[in-house]
Design a protein around this motif. Structure first.
Motif, PDB file in Angstrom:
ATOM      1  N   ILE A  78       0.867  -1.180   0.000  1.00 59.12           N
ATOM      2  CA  ILE A  78       0.000   0.000   0.000  1.00 59.12           C
ATOM      3  C   ILE A  78       0.904   1.229   0.000  1.00 59.12           C
ATOM      4  O   ILE A  78       1.694   1.430   0.922  1.00 59.12           O
ATOM      5  N   ASP A  79       0.780   2.051  -1.043  1.00 61.78           N
ATOM      6  CA  ASP A  79       1.620   3.234  -1.220  1.00 61.78           C
ATOM      7  C   ASP A  79       0.743   4.476  -1.113  1.00 61.78           C
ATOM      8  O   ASP A  79      -0.297   4.568  -1.773  1.00 61.78           O
ATOM      9  N   ARG A  80       1.167   5.431  -0.260  1.00 64.22           N
ATOM     10  CA  ARG A  80       0.405   6.679  -0.094  1.00 64.22           C
ATOM     11  C   ARG A  80       1.152   7.815  -0.767  1.00 64.22           C
ATOM     12  O   ARG A  80       2.349   8.014  -0.532  1.00 64.22           O
ATOM     13  N   THR A  81       0.437   8.591  -1.598  1.00 65.16           N
ATOM     14  CA  THR A  81       1.040   9.720  -2.303  1.00 65.16           C
ATOM     15  C   THR A  81       0.097  10.918  -2.241  1.00 65.16           C
ATOM     16  O   THR A  81      -1.089  10.785  -1.933  1.00 65.16           O
ATOM     17  N   GLY A  82       0.625  12.093  -2.565  1.00 61.22           N
ATOM     18  CA  GLY A  82      -0.204  13.291  -2.608  1.00 61.22           C
ATOM     19  C   GLY A  82       0.110  14.233  -1.463  1.00 61.22           C
ATOM     20  O   GLY A  82       1.118  14.097  -0.761  1.00 61.22           O
ATOM     21  N   THR A  83      -0.780  15.198  -1.245  1.00 64.36           N
ATOM     22  CA  THR A  83      -0.551  16.256  -0.254  1.00 64.36           C
ATOM     23  C   THR A  83      -1.620  16.263   0.830  1.00 64.36           C
ATOM     24  O   THR A  83      -1.862  17.284   1.460  1.00 64.36           O
ATOM     25  N   ALA A  84      -2.267  15.154   1.055  1.00 62.88           N
ATOM     26  CA  ALA A  84      -3.405  15.103   1.966  1.00 62.88           C
ATOM     27  C   ALA A  84      -3.003  15.292   3.420  1.00 62.88           C
ATOM     28  O   ALA A  84      -1.871  15.053   3.827  1.00 62.88           O
ATOM     29  N   THR A  85      -3.977  15.725   4.208  1.00 60.29           N
ATOM     30  CA  THR A  85      -3.927  15.632   5.665  1.00 60.29           C
ATOM     31  C   THR A  85      -4.818  14.457   6.014  1.00 60.29           C
ATOM     32  O   THR A  85      -6.051  14.546   5.912  1.00 60.29           O
ATOM     33  N   TYR A  86      -4.212  13.337   6.396  1.00 62.49           N
ATOM     34  CA  TYR A  86      -4.886  12.045   6.333  1.00 62.49           C
ATOM     35  C   TYR A  86      -4.736  11.271   7.631  1.00 62.49           C
ATOM     36  O   TYR A  86      -3.629  11.125   8.167  1.00 62.49           O
ATOM     37  N   SER A  87      -5.850  10.743   8.138  1.00 63.63           N
ATOM     38  CA  SER A  87      -5.817   9.837   9.278  1.00 63.63           C
ATOM     39  C   SER A  87      -6.478   8.525   8.878  1.00 63.63           C
ATOM     40  O   SER A  87      -7.399   8.510   8.050  1.00 63.63           O
ATOM     41  N   GLU A  88      -6.022   7.430   9.479  1.00 63.90           N
ATOM     42  CA  GLU A  88      -6.508   6.124   9.049  1.00 63.90           C
ATOM     43  C   GLU A  88      -6.484   5.133  10.204  1.00 63.90           C
ATOM     44  O   GLU A  88      -5.776   5.306  11.207  1.00 63.90           O
ATOM     45  N   PHE A  89      -7.260   4.066  10.014  1.00 64.84           N
ATOM     46  CA  PHE A  89      -7.252   2.921  10.912  1.00 64.84           C
ATOM     47  C   PHE A  89      -7.242   1.674  10.037  1.00 64.84           C
ATOM     48  O   PHE A  89      -8.127   1.490   9.193  1.00 64.84           O
ATOM     49  N   ILE A  90      -6.228   0.830  10.204  1.00 64.90           N
ATOM     50  CA  ILE A  90      -6.085  -0.384   9.404  1.00 64.90           C
ATOM     51  C   ILE A  90      -6.151  -1.594  10.320  1.00 64.90           C
ATOM     52  O   ILE A  90      -5.375  -1.709  11.269  1.00 64.90           O
ATOM     53  N   SER A  91      -7.089  -2.482  10.050  1.00 63.35           N
ATOM     54  CA  SER A  91      -7.243  -3.719  10.799  1.00 63.35           C
ATOM     55  C   SER A  91      -6.762  -4.876   9.939  1.00 63.35           C
ATOM     56  O   SER A  91      -7.182  -5.034   8.801  1.00 63.35           O
ATOM     57  N   VAL A  92      -5.858  -5.695  10.499  1.00 62.46           N
ATOM     58  CA  VAL A  92      -5.280  -6.824   9.775  1.00 62.46           C
ATOM     59  C   VAL A  92      -5.586  -8.098  10.546  1.00 62.46           C
ATOM     60  O   VAL A  92      -5.165  -8.255  11.693  1.00 62.46           O
ATOM     61  N   ASP A  93      -6.316  -9.010   9.915  1.00 60.97           N
ATOM     62  CA  ASP A  93      -6.760 -10.234  10.577  1.00 60.97           C
ATOM     63  C   ASP A  93      -6.210 -11.445   9.839  1.00 60.97           C
ATOM     64  O   ASP A  93      -6.571 -11.699   8.684  1.00 60.97           O
ATOM     65  N   LEU A  94      -5.314 -12.190  10.499  1.00 60.56           N
ATOM     66  CA  LEU A  94      -4.723 -13.383   9.912  1.00 60.56           C
ATOM     67  C   LEU A  94      -5.309 -14.619  10.585  1.00 60.56           C
ATOM     68  O   LEU A  94      -5.171 -14.800  11.805  1.00 60.56           O
ATOM     69  N   ALA A  95      -5.966 -15.462   9.788  1.00 56.63           N
ATOM     70  CA  ALA A  95      -6.542 -16.698  10.314  1.00 56.63           C
ATOM     71  C   ALA A  95      -5.426 -17.715  10.576  1.00 56.63           C
ATOM     72  O   ALA A  95      -4.242 -17.466  10.311  1.00 56.63           O
ATOM     73  N   ASP A  96      -5.792 -18.862  11.088  1.00 55.41           N
ATOM     74  CA  ASP A  96      -4.812 -19.894  11.405  1.00 55.41           C
ATOM     75  C   ASP A  96      -3.977 -20.255  10.174  1.00 55.41           C
ATOM     76  O   ASP A  96      -4.520 -20.431   9.070  1.00 55.41           O
ATOM     77  N   ASN A  97      -2.673 -20.332  10.380  1.00 52.61           N
ATOM     78  CA  ASN A  97      -1.720 -20.761   9.350  1.00 52.61           C
ATOM     79  C   ASN A  97      -1.656 -19.804   8.151  1.00 52.61           C
ATOM     80  O   ASN A  97      -1.107 -20.151   7.106  1.00 52.61           O
ATOM     81  N   ALA A  98      -2.189 -18.604   8.277  1.00 49.88           N
ATOM     82  CA  ALA A  98      -2.115 -17.614   7.200  1.00 49.88           C
ATOM     83  C   ALA A  98      -0.756 -16.931   7.207  1.00 49.88           C
ATOM     84  O   ALA A  98      -0.091 -16.840   8.250  1.00 49.88           O
ATOM     85  N   GLN A  99      -0.355 -16.425   6.031  1.00 48.25           N
ATOM     86  CA  GLN A  99       0.905 -15.703   5.907  1.00 48.25           C
ATOM     87  C   GLN A  99       0.676 -14.433   5.099  1.00 48.25           C
ATOM     88  O   GLN A  99       0.101 -14.484   4.010  1.00 48.25           O
ATOM     89  N   LEU A 100       1.150 -13.318   5.633  1.00 52.34           N
ATOM     90  CA  LEU A 100       0.992 -12.039   4.947  1.00 52.34           C
ATOM     91  C   LEU A 100       2.286 -11.248   5.024  1.00 52.34           C
ATOM     92  O   LEU A 100       2.882 -11.106   6.096  1.00 52.34           O
ATOM     93  N   ASN A 101       2.704 -10.746   3.867  1.00 51.24           N
ATOM     94  CA  ASN A 101       3.800  -9.784   3.782  1.00 51.24           C
ATOM     95  C   ASN A 101       3.165  -8.432   3.458  1.00 51.24           C
ATOM     96  O   ASN A 101       2.719  -8.207   2.330  1.00 51.24           O
ATOM     97  N   LEU A 102       3.097  -7.552   4.432  1.00 48.61           N
ATOM     98  CA  LEU A 102       2.415  -6.266   4.297  1.00 48.61           C
ATOM     99  C   LEU A 102       3.447  -5.147   4.258  1.00 48.61           C
ATOM    100  O   LEU A 102       4.237  -4.979   5.197  1.00 48.61           O
ATOM    101  N   VAL A 103       3.444  -4.373   3.170  1.00 50.61           N
ATOM    102  CA  VAL A 103       4.397  -3.278   2.988  1.00 50.61           C
ATOM    103  C   VAL A 103       3.616  -1.972   2.893  1.00 50.61           C
ATOM    104  O   VAL A 103       2.767  -1.809   2.009  1.00 50.61           O
TER     105      VAL A 103
END
Length: 403
Positions: free
Chosen positions: A169-194
């Motif tokens: 996930i790449d953020r660009t621009g000139t915004a004034t930005y707030s966020e909330f990101i929820s990441v849910d990994l189930a059993d035996n799941a694998q995630l590479n989050l950049v």
């Protein structure tokens, strides 16, 4: 530990199981007033009072610049989403979720005022889901861009049982930005989050990322903060079932007048889990500022825990400041090991002397030192295209002051 000059300072603690049992609590030199786990989490903005800057979690922050994101008012808009020009791969979906469903699907409630406002004012969420038993071969890259003054965002990332994926996930621009990101990994799941902060020079960004790992789940999370006038990211990972493994990496490069802040919380709440945190930053220019706060909690039921966190800062010019505060709470003596290390300093004179003695000009030698400082960390991202972009971006940063 706080370092306000370019002199080298270190704080290193390593606790074995026996040591943890005898000492009870091992912390950094600036321990929080209460357990990190005791902080408020809520979807109700009213549960978070107005921020003054004296609060433990905000005392290093650029509160004046973040003020628009701490005001509970209507959002000015949303960032524009775009993929990398290709369709989403099989097994990956992207959809809008209404506000009520988004809250119910989040792994927990927001942990600070900015993210609570982001959820309350976003009008719903975008969900990126990877279906169970799906192995996504190519990275999924999404760019968010915009220029609004009160932009709010709520993102859900869910990875099903035994699924594997890389999400950028790449953020660009000139915004004034707030966020909330929820990441849910189930059993035996694998995630590479950049997560890439490629903002323009005047952007302001306050974000919170919360992850929950199921049994034997693995999360590799990388945060890269190069752009923006002020960036404040609060990342937490809850190891909620046995066998979980989390690796959190961070790279930041703060220029004159830039404030880059990263707070982390790794919550070991289940036995036999592992975590590693490695963040590195460079600073150059007057009033360049970085803040790193790393909290690790090993709860009494988290026997067999193996955890370590590391922060390194390289000060390239006078007038820059790096604050580094590692904290470690241990509630059980039955662990594999736990520790932290932190250091802030200038160029290694011995390295420079070694290179210059072999005929390498000083400006080239300095570049080699900085490249070497970041090289191992960049290689951990695991996405060659992103790694090449970061190497080029660091080279561009070095050009600014002719390092």
């Amino acid at each position: 530990m706080t370092a306000t000059t370019p002199e080298l300072t270190t704080d290193h603690t390593r606790a074995t199981a026996d040591e943890a049992h005898s000492h009870g609590l091992v912390t950094g030199s600036e321990a929080p007033e209460a357990s990190r786990a005791a902080r408020t989490t809520s979807f109700d903005v009213a549960d978070f009072p107005e921020i003054t800057g004296s609060e433990e979690e905000w005392r290093f922050s650029a509160v004046d610049h973040l003020a628009p994101l701490l005001a509970d008012r209507a959002a000015d808009g949303h960032l524009t989403w775009s993929t990398d020009g290709t369709d989403l791969p099989d097994g990956v979906t992207l959809r809008q979720v209404d506000a009520e469903a988004a809250r119910a699907a989040s792994v927990r409630a927001p942990g600070d005022r900015a993210s609570a406002i982001a959820v309350a004012r976003s009008g719903g969420a975008v969900e990126i889901a990877v279906a169970a038993n799906t192995a996504v071969a190519e990275p999924v890259e999404i760019t968010l861009s915009g220029d609004g003054q009160d932009v709010r965002g709520h993102l859900l990332v869910t990875v099903g049982t035994s699924a594997e994926a890389t999400l950028i996930i790449d953020r660009t621009g000139t915004a004034t930005y707030s966020e909330f990101i929820s990441v849910d990994l189930a059993d035996n799941a694998q995630l590479n989050l950049v997560l890439l902060q490629s903002w323009s020079d005047d952007a302001v960004h306050a974000g919170e990322v919360v992850a929950r790992l199921g049994r034997d789940a693995r999360l590799r999370g990388t945060v890269v903060s190069l752009g923006g006038k002020v960036v404040r990211l609060n990342t937490s990972a809850a190891l909620s079932a046995p066998g979980g493994d989390v690796e959190l990496y961070g790279l930041y490069y703060s220029d004159a007048g830039q404030h880059l802040e990263h707070q982390l919380f790794v919550d070991h709440a289940a036995p036999n889990c592992r975590s590693r945190v490695t963040y590195k930053g460079a600073l150059q220019g007057t009033d360049a500022r970085s803040v790193w706060i790393g909290d690790v909690l090993i709860r009494k039921e988290a026997e067999g825990t193996d955890t370590y966190e590391l922060n390194r800062n390289l000060v390239l010019t006078p007038g820059a400041r790096a604050d580094s505060v590692p904290n470690l709470e241990i509630e059980t003596g039955e662990i594999e090991g736990a520790g932290h290390a932190s250091a802030t300093g200038r160029f290694d004179d011995e390295q420079l002397f070694y290179l210059k003695a072999r005929g390498i000009p000083e400006d080239v030698a300095r570049r080699l030192v900085v490249r070497g400082f970041f090289a191992e960390l960049i290689q951990q991202i695991g996405v060659p295209a992103v790694e090449s972009r970061l190497e080029a971006a660091i080279e561009a940063e070095l050009e600014v002051t002719g390092q």
